[in-house]
Design a protein around this motif. Structure first.
Motif, mmCIF file in Angstrom:
data_model
loop_
_atom_site.group_PDB
_atom_site.id
_atom_site.type_symbol
_atom_site.label_atom_id
_atom_site.label_comp_id
_atom_site.label_asym_id
_atom_site.label_seq_id
_atom_site.Cartn_x
_atom_site.Cartn_y
_atom_site.Cartn_z
ATOM 1 N N VAL A 1 0.900 -1.069 0.325
ATOM 2 C CA VAL A 1 0.056 -0.199 0.576
ATOM 3 C C VAL A 1 1.077 0.949 -0.059
ATOM 4 C CG1 VAL A 1 -1.531 1.237 1.188
ATOM 5 C CG2 VAL A 1 -2.178 -1.349 1.375
ATOM 6 N N LEU A 2 0.680 1.739 -1.136
ATOM 7 C CA LEU A 2 1.918 3.422 -1.098
ATOM 8 C C LEU A 2 1.268 4.337 -0.773
ATOM 9 C CD1 LEU A 2 2.873 2.494 -4.791
ATOM 10 C CD2 LEU A 2 4.224 1.839 -2.937
ATOM 11 N N THR A 3 1.593 5.371 -0.261
ATOM 12 C CA THR A 3 0.809 6.677 -0.066
ATOM 13 C C THR A 3 1.369 7.161 0.470
ATOM 14 O OG1 THR A 3 -0.633 7.180 1.834
ATOM 15 C CG2 THR A 3 1.102 5.199 3.327
ATOM 16 N N HIS A 4 1.380 8.727 1.369
ATOM 17 C CA HIS A 4 2.338 9.864 1.163
ATOM 18 C C HIS A 4 2.789 10.994 0.329
ATOM 19 C CE1 HIS A 4 5.649 12.093 3.734
ATOM 20 N NE2 HIS A 4 4.611 12.004 4.932
ATOM 21 N N PHE A 5 1.903 11.063 -0.572
ATOM 22 C CA PHE A 5 2.286 10.802 -1.761
ATOM 23 C C PHE A 5 2.582 13.130 -1.557
ATOM 24 C CE2 PHE A 5 -0.894 7.690 -2.445
ATOM 25 C CZ PHE A 5 0.302 7.439 -3.221
ATOM 26 N N SER A 6 3.901 13.493 -2.608
ATOM 27 C CA SER A 6 3.920 14.353 -2.716
ATOM 28 C C SER A 6 2.916 15.631 -3.120
ATOM 29 C CB SER A 6 5.423 14.443 -2.638
ATOM 30 O OG SER A 6 5.634 16.400 -3.376
ATOM 31 N N GLN A 7 2.521 16.864 -2.915
ATOM 32 C CA GLN A 7 1.582 17.645 -3.819
ATOM 33 C C GLN A 7 2.316 17.833 -5.058
ATOM 34 O OE1 GLN A 7 3.677 18.944 -1.582
ATOM 35 N NE2 GLN A 7 4.896 20.728 -1.362
ATOM 36 N N ARG A 8 3.168 17.264 -5.317
ATOM 37 C CA ARG A 8 3.656 17.718 -6.749
ATOM 38 C C ARG A 8 3.663 17.011 -8.238
ATOM 39 N NH1 ARG A 8 9.513 18.852 -6.795
ATOM 40 N NH2 ARG A 8 9.333 18.883 -4.973
ATOM 41 N N TYR A 9 2.882 15.527 -7.598
ATOM 42 C CA TYR A 9 2.055 14.581 -8.333
ATOM 43 C C TYR A 9 0.666 14.835 -8.452
ATOM 44 C CZ TYR A 9 7.257 13.292 -7.138
ATOM 45 O OH TYR A 9 8.685 13.163 -7.391
ATOM 46 N N ASP A 10 0.535 15.191 -9.831
ATOM 47 C CA ASP A 10 -1.252 14.733 -9.516
ATOM 48 C C ASP A 10 -1.890 13.928 -10.308
ATOM 49 O OD1 ASP A 10 -0.399 15.388 -12.005
ATOM 50 O OD2 ASP A 10 -1.293 17.064 -12.539
ATOM 51 N N ASP A 11 -0.650 12.875 -10.525
ATOM 52 C CA ASP A 11 -1.564 11.593 -11.120
ATOM 53 C C ASP A 11 -0.341 10.154 -10.768
ATOM 54 O OD1 ASP A 11 -2.174 9.772 -13.249
ATOM 55 O OD2 ASP A 11 -0.648 9.965 -15.140
ATOM 56 N N PRO A 12 -1.838 9.995 -9.996
ATOM 57 C CA PRO A 12 -1.080 8.494 -9.108
ATOM 58 C C PRO A 12 -1.362 7.520 -9.926
ATOM 59 C CG PRO A 12 -4.176 8.866 -9.390
ATOM 60 C CD PRO A 12 -3.720 10.298 -9.822
ATOM 61 N N THR A 13 -1.739 7.334 -10.539
ATOM 62 C CA THR A 13 -0.878 6.222 -12.055
ATOM 63 C C THR A 13 0.600 6.081 -11.897
ATOM 64 O OG1 THR A 13 -1.925 7.203 -14.517
ATOM 65 C CG2 THR A 13 -3.825 6.287 -12.660
ATOM 66 N N LYS A 14 0.786 7.211 -11.840
ATOM 67 C CA LYS A 14 2.291 6.963 -11.915
ATOM 68 C C LYS A 14 2.934 6.238 -10.784
ATOM 69 C CE LYS A 14 3.189 10.881 -15.025
ATOM 70 N NZ LYS A 14 3.797 12.031 -15.019
ATOM 71 N N PHE A 15 2.041 6.224 -10.266
ATOM 72 C CA PHE A 15 3.059 5.682 -8.504
ATOM 73 C C PHE A 15 2.613 3.994 -8.787
ATOM 74 C CE2 PHE A 15 3.126 10.056 -7.056
ATOM 75 C CZ PHE A 15 3.804 10.073 -6.464
ATOM 76 N N TYR A 16 1.508 3.746 -9.502
ATOM 77 C CA TYR A 16 1.466 2.216 -9.534
ATOM 78 C C TYR A 16 2.206 1.672 -10.680
ATOM 79 C CZ TYR A 16 -1.107 -1.964 -11.479
ATOM 80 O OH TYR A 16 -2.376 -3.345 -10.615
ATOM 81 N N GLU A 17 2.348 2.441 -11.623
ATOM 82 C CA GLU A 17 2.899 1.976 -12.710
ATOM 83 C C GLU A 17 4.533 1.680 -12.278
ATOM 84 O OE1 GLU A 17 2.705 4.605 -16.021
ATOM 85 O OE2 GLU A 17 0.828 3.658 -16.490
#
Length: 304
Positions: free
Chosen positions: A263-279
């Motif tokens: 489970v990924l979390t604690h994302f920086s506000q600089r990113y607006d596309d969560p799918t990139k973390f998944y990929e």
């Protein structure tokens, strides 16, 4: 009926966004509720998630940066307002005692809830209960930070076909489980003959840190690993500088530690596309990957 699931209350890092509140995670584990890192706004997020204050039995703070603890005053006061009767144990870095005291008594209120403070100063087992063992481990961050691991003791799973073979039914099953053996006529049946070993489940919570031994120790064979992935790999230099992980590093930890669900979390506000973390994570980790979203619920995987 027991419930084991993660209720995600917030997934932002230092700066919240329109769709991401500051940190906050409630692990529902049978009759216990572990509230991890209640950031600003946690009390309101609990209302949206339909989680009462009475569900909390323990509060675990990784460290005292604001996005991980500024929701504590509201939570503590809500425990008293709702007249929660059971004691709530609070675990936090002992080096931050001054900050915990300030947060606990941040404003005037009528305190009736029982908050049992249990500061953490070393690695190892910090609590034992029906849930099993709660362990803490130092992480590598600019301020003292701990990760947490919940370990359920192993047991045995009764096999209906084996019970039937020996003709064991009803109250005899409970007697066999308690005593470890059962006398049937002129023979004795042992628990091992009608059951198989069952590994206890493991949950790991890893927040702000660089890669270090503590991360791997906590993640080891976790059924669910909740881990920060503040940055993407393109910004790995920033992650190292500020004491954080990338999604790729989190996935590397999960793969090497034989994690079941990541489970990924604690994302920086600089990113607006969560799918990139998944990929990015899927390139490394072949198991179940969840990019946490506010107010989502993530179930513990089936026992392995």
């Amino acid at each position: 009926m027991s419930v084991r699931e993660l209720v995600v209350l917030g997934t932002a890092s230092q700066v919240p966004g329109r769709t991401r509140n500051h940190n906050g995670y409630l692990l529902r584990w049978d009759d216990d509720g572990f509230l991890f890192d209640p950031g600003e706004g946690t009390q309101r997020q609990m209302l949206f998630a339909g989680v009462p204050a009475s569900a909390i039995t323990r509060i675990c703070l990784s460290h005292f940066h604001g996005d991980h603890c500024l929701g504590l005053p509201g939570v503590v006061q809500r425990l008293s307002l709702d007249e929660v009767r059971h004691p709530v144990h609070a675990h936090y870095p002992a080096s931050g005692q001054e900050f915990f005291t300030r947060l606990r008594h941040a404003s005037v209120f009528h305190e009736t809830a029982s908050i049992v403070e249990e500061p953490v100063s070393r690695d190892g087992v910090i609590a034992v209960g029906e849930f099993g063992e709660l362990r803490a481990r130092h992480l590598d961050h600019p301020v003292e930070s701990f990760g947490y691991q919940l370990v359920e003791p192993g047991g045995r799973r009764m096999m209906p076909e084996l019970l039937a073979r020996f003709g064991i039914t009803g109250a005899e099953v409970g007697e066999l489980q308690r005593a470890g053996s059962l006398r049937l006529g002129n023979r004795t049946v042992t628990l091992e003959q009608v059951s198989v070993a069952r590994r206890g489940q493991r949950f790991a919570f890893v927040m702000d840190t660089r890669l270090c031994d503590g991360v791997y120790d906590l993640a080891d064979r976790a059924d669910m690993l909740v881990i920060e992935s503040t940055f993407l790999d393109d910004d790995a230099r920033l992650a190292e500088e500020y004491g954080h992980l990338t999604a790729r590093q989190a996935a590397q930890v999960a793969a090497e530690s034989k994690v079941n669900k990541l489970v990924l979390t604690h994302f920086s506000q600089r990113y607006d596309d969560p799918t990139k973390f998944y990929e990015e994570a899927r390139e490394i980790f072949g198991g179940d990957v969840v990019v946490a979203a506010d107010l989502s619920r993530v179930s513990m995987p089936r026992r392995r």
